[in-house]
Design a protein around this motif. Sequence first.
Motif, PDB file in Angstrom:
ATOM      1  N   GLN A  96     136.449  59.342  17.510  1.00 43.95           N
ATOM      2  CA  GLN A  96     136.019  60.727  17.671  1.00 43.95           C
ATOM      3  C   GLN A  96     136.424  61.643  16.519  1.00 43.95           C
ATOM      4  O   GLN A  96     135.750  62.643  16.266  1.00 43.95           O
ATOM      5  N   HIS A  97     137.522  61.305  15.822  1.00 40.42           N
ATOM      6  CA  HIS A  97     138.092  62.285  14.892  1.00 40.42           C
ATOM      7  C   HIS A  97     138.109  61.868  13.421  1.00 40.42           C
ATOM      8  O   HIS A  97     138.182  62.737  12.547  1.00 40.42           O
ATOM      9  N   PHE A  98     138.064  60.584  13.134  1.00 35.30           N
ATOM     10  CA  PHE A  98     138.180  60.139  11.747  1.00 35.30           C
ATOM     11  C   PHE A  98     136.805  59.807  11.157  1.00 35.30           C
ATOM     12  O   PHE A  98     135.850  59.511  11.884  1.00 35.30           O
ATOM     13  N   ASP A  99     136.745  59.833   9.832  1.00 35.23           N
ATOM     14  CA  ASP A  99     135.526  59.461   9.103  1.00 35.23           C
ATOM     15  C   ASP A  99     135.541  57.990   8.707  1.00 35.23           C
ATOM     16  O   ASP A  99     134.491  57.358   8.631  1.00 35.23           O
ATOM     17  N   TRP A 100     136.736  57.485   8.414  1.00 35.52           N
ATOM     18  CA  TRP A 100     136.924  56.091   7.993  1.00 35.52           C
ATOM     19  C   TRP A 100     138.052  55.472   8.823  1.00 35.52           C
ATOM     20  O   TRP A 100     138.975  56.174   9.249  1.00 35.52           O
ATOM     21  N   VAL A 101     138.004  54.160   8.962  1.00 37.34           N
ATOM     22  CA  VAL A 101     139.143  53.400   9.473  1.00 37.34           C
ATOM     23  C   VAL A 101     139.269  52.139   8.626  1.00 37.34           C
ATOM     24  O   VAL A 101     138.304  51.396   8.458  1.00 37.34           O
ATOM     25  N   HIS A 102     140.465  51.923   8.076  1.00 40.34           N
ATOM     26  CA  HIS A 102     140.701  50.817   7.138  1.00 40.34           C
ATOM     27  C   HIS A 102     141.287  49.586   7.814  1.00 40.34           C
ATOM     28  O   HIS A 102     141.502  48.579   7.132  1.00 40.34           O
ATOM     29  N   THR A 103     141.576  49.652   9.094  1.00 38.93           N
ATOM     30  CA  THR A 103     142.467  48.667   9.703  1.00 38.93           C
ATOM     31  C   THR A 103     141.821  47.890  10.853  1.00 38.93           C
ATOM     32  O   THR A 103     142.503  47.514  11.797  1.00 38.93           O
ATOM     33  N   VAL A 104     140.546  47.629  10.753  1.00 38.80           N
ATOM     34  CA  VAL A 104     139.880  46.809  11.771  1.00 38.80           C
ATOM     35  C   VAL A 104     140.194  45.351  11.471  1.00 38.80           C
ATOM     36  O   VAL A 104     139.907  44.857  10.375  1.00 38.80           O
ATOM     37  N   GLU A 120     126.537  62.109  17.836  1.00 35.79           N
ATOM     38  CA  GLU A 120     126.236  63.218  16.920  1.00 35.79           C
ATOM     39  C   GLU A 120     126.939  63.072  15.574  1.00 35.79           C
ATOM     40  O   GLU A 120     126.630  63.808  14.629  1.00 35.79           O
ATOM     41  N   LEU A 121     127.869  62.123  15.466  1.00 34.61           N
ATOM     42  CA  LEU A 121     128.561  61.888  14.204  1.00 34.61           C
ATOM     43  C   LEU A 121     127.895  60.762  13.430  1.00 34.61           C
ATOM     44  O   LEU A 121     127.234  59.897  14.003  1.00 34.61           O
ATOM     45  N   THR A 122     128.064  60.778  12.130  1.00 37.33           N
ATOM     46  CA  THR A 122     127.575  59.674  11.318  1.00 37.33           C
ATOM     47  C   THR A 122     128.363  58.412  11.649  1.00 37.33           C
ATOM     48  O   THR A 122     129.476  58.491  12.185  1.00 37.33           O
ATOM     49  N   PRO A 123     127.830  57.229  11.347  1.00 37.46           N
ATOM     50  CA  PRO A 123     128.578  56.006  11.636  1.00 37.46           C
ATOM     51  C   PRO A 123     129.978  56.023  11.019  1.00 37.46           C
ATOM     52  O   PRO A 123     130.198  56.573   9.934  1.00 37.46           O
ATOM     53  N   LEU A 124     130.916  55.438  11.730  1.00 37.23           N
ATOM     54  CA  LEU A 124     132.294  55.335  11.262  1.00 37.23           C
ATOM     55  C   LEU A 124     132.350  54.319  10.113  1.00 37.23           C
ATOM     56  O   LEU A 124     131.856  53.197  10.249  1.00 37.23           O
ATOM     57  N   ARG A 158     126.993  51.797  15.250  1.00 33.80           N
ATOM     58  CA  ARG A 158     127.775  53.017  15.016  1.00 33.80           C
ATOM     59  C   ARG A 158     128.884  52.806  13.987  1.00 33.80           C
ATOM     60  O   ARG A 158     129.697  53.701  13.760  1.00 33.80           O
ATOM     61  N   LEU A 159     128.903  51.612  13.393  1.00 35.41           N
ATOM     62  CA  LEU A 159     129.862  51.308  12.330  1.00 35.41           C
ATOM     63  C   LEU A 159     129.118  50.957  11.049  1.00 35.41           C
ATOM     64  O   LEU A 159     128.041  50.356  11.093  1.00 35.41           O
ATOM     65  N   GLN A 160     129.703  51.322   9.914  1.00 32.79           N
ATOM     66  CA  GLN A 160     129.188  50.924   8.612  1.00 32.79           C
ATOM     67  C   GLN A 160     130.290  50.191   7.865  1.00 32.79           C
ATOM     68  O   GLN A 160     131.325  50.767   7.544  1.00 32.79           O
ATOM     69  N   LEU A 161     130.070  48.894   7.622  1.00 34.13           N
ATOM     70  CA  LEU A 161     131.080  48.111   6.921  1.00 34.13           C
ATOM     71  C   LEU A 161     131.098  48.512   5.447  1.00 34.13           C
ATOM     72  O   LEU A 161     130.091  48.411   4.754  1.00 34.13           O
ATOM     73  N   ARG A 162     132.275  48.942   4.960  1.00 34.37           N
ATOM     74  CA  ARG A 162     132.395  49.421   3.589  1.00 34.37           C
ATOM     75  C   ARG A 162     133.199  48.491   2.685  1.00 34.37           C
ATOM     76  O   ARG A 162     133.026  48.533   1.468  1.00 34.37           O
ATOM     77  N   GLY A 163     134.117  47.692   3.265  1.00 34.45           N
ATOM     78  CA  GLY A 163     134.903  46.847   2.380  1.00 34.45           C
ATOM     79  C   GLY A 163     136.080  46.216   3.071  1.00 34.45           C
ATOM     80  O   GLY A 163     136.060  45.987   4.289  1.00 34.45           O
ATOM     81  N   VAL A 164     137.127  45.943   2.290  1.00 38.84           N
ATOM     82  CA  VAL A 164     138.337  45.308   2.806  1.00 38.84           C
ATOM     83  C   VAL A 164     139.554  46.133   2.401  1.00 38.84           C
ATOM     84  O   VAL A 164     139.515  46.915   1.440  1.00 38.84           O
ATOM     85  N   MET A 165     140.622  45.956   3.143  1.00 46.43           N
ATOM     86  CA  MET A 165     141.891  46.648   2.878  1.00 46.43           C
ATOM     87  C   MET A 165     143.031  45.660   3.073  1.00 46.43           C
ATOM     88  O   MET A 165     142.946  44.752   3.911  1.00 46.43           O
ATOM     89  N   SER A 166     144.095  45.821   2.274  1.00 47.41           N
ATOM     90  CA  SER A 166     145.263  44.970   2.453  1.00 47.41           C
ATOM     91  C   SER A 166     146.521  45.704   2.009  1.00 47.41           C
ATOM     92  O   SER A 166     146.459  46.633   1.194  1.00 47.41           O
ATOM     93  N   ILE A 167     147.647  45.286   2.584  1.00 47.58           N
ATOM     94  CA  ILE A 167     148.963  45.828   2.219  1.00 47.58           C
ATOM     95  C   ILE A 167     149.871  44.637   1.892  1.00 47.58           C
ATOM     96  O   ILE A 167     150.720  44.244   2.698  1.00 47.58           O
TER      97      ILE A 167
END
Length: 239
Positions: A96-104, A120-124, A158-167
């Motif tokens: 509901q509140h974020f534009d991106w999430v890196h941790t799926v 009503e929001l663009t895909p996450l 409702r999701l748009q895959l943008r890439g990968v994340m790592s720590i």
Amino acid sequence: MTTIAHQLHRVHEQIAIACQQCHRQPADVALLAVSKTFPAQAVREAALAGQRAFGENYIQEGVDKIAAVRAMTDLPALQWHCIGPVQSNKTKLVAQHFDWVHTVDRDKIAQRLNDQRPQELTPLQVCIQVNVDGGTTKSGCTPQAALALAQVITQLPRLQLRGVMSIPDPQPTDEAMLAVHRKVVQVFENIRTSGMNGLAQFDTISLGMTADMHTAIAAGSTMVRVGSGIFGARDYAKA
């Protein structure tokens, strides 16, 4: 110039130097300012200095901060990234509140984020978190599981895959750190060249923080996550 504005300028200089050393363009590396534990006023200072993308690790803190910053009428629209672990009971807040999430990192979280993203929001915008070095205390799917998870995400409207994340864990030398970072980039490339549908905007390698962004950039990172380098040392007791 405020301290945050000065530090922000220094980080951009460091990114430019790292890019020059590996023959890349600074414009190809986005800066995500990690504002966890810092107040909305710190975000305001960074925004007034030109920063537009902010990362939050703690979801409830992030939601409260987003609301506080949006109430500041002298700021432009900002982009908010969830970069902390997402449990099932927090997916609705993220959706509901974020534009991106890196941790799926698993199918269940992806499905819940999709189902709870308001129409009503663009895909996450989503990155897959990869536990590239097998750290037992870290979140993330294995590199071998990333492709299958990407296939699931690309089927969710409702999701748009943008890439990968790592720590990755710190390594004793730059050469060792670079080798680990390159493993993350290889996971990205394996997905990018897989031929699956839904990768039209697959362009993000979220990799590198204050201490290791130079090797991450050398490996191919397109987004570095910098907190203390911009905002200073954190007091976790106030988090």
